[in-house]
Design an enzyme around this catalytic site. Structure first.
Site: not given
Length: 183
Positions: A7-10, A13
């Protein structure tokens, strides 16, 4: 079987670092679930799909624990669910593997620390409320309808004025009005 989660936040990324690490551990492409969303969001499609896919004997592999859970409490809940379902958890960066005794120990220590933190917050909150009460402050929200407003509402209501108009006059919602009227 190893089942990966990245998972990445944005959108800015990139998941490549995590996916490469998951593959190096032994996760196959078809068993790597991904999300591009903040960890604080409870709706994560990739995570939900992975949770549905998991079977007893599987091991969830993540690059770091903070990629999996939105909080320590959430992590402990997930690990408890995994344990009940016969699923392990492996974190590459933290070198934690719940399929081993030492990995389970580390997670139990995390759980104990989280519980300790919750108790400290609770104690501080209660102490703050007590200190405020000693200074004469009351907790909670202020009442929207005091005795005079309740009397005014009863008078207007008994005069057959529509509820919507009474609410507008007093500046309260229907629910607040009805509670004030004792209805």
């Amino acid at each position: 079987m190893f089942v990966g989660y990245a998972r990445v936040s944005t959108q800015d990324q990139n998941l490549d670092l995590q996916i490469d690490a998951l593959k190096k551990i032994g996760c196959e492409d078809r068993n790597i679930y991904q999300d591009t969303v903040s960890g604080s969001k409870s709706k994560r499609e990739g995570l939900n799909q992975m949770l549905e896919y998991l079977r007893p004997g599987d091991v969830v592999v993540v690059w770091k624990l903070d990629r999996l859970a939105r909080s320590l409490k959430h992590l402990i809940e997930l690990v408890g669910d995994f344990e009940a379902r016969g699923i392990g958890l492996k974190s590459i960066q933290e070198n934690i593997d719940t399929t081993t005794a030492s990995g389970k120990l580390f997670l139990h220590i995390f759980g104990a620390l989280a519980e300790f933190e919750r108790e400290l917050i609770r104690e501080r909150t209660l102490a703050g409320l007590k200190a405020a009460a000693n200074r004469g402050r009351k907790g909670g929200r202020p009442r929207l309808m005091d005795v005079s407003k309740i009397e005014q509402a009863k008078a207007l209501h008994s005069s057959q004025i529509p509820i919507a108009e009474i609410c507008k006059t007093l500046g309260v919602s229907k629910g607040t009005l009805y509670r004030g009227l004792g209805a």
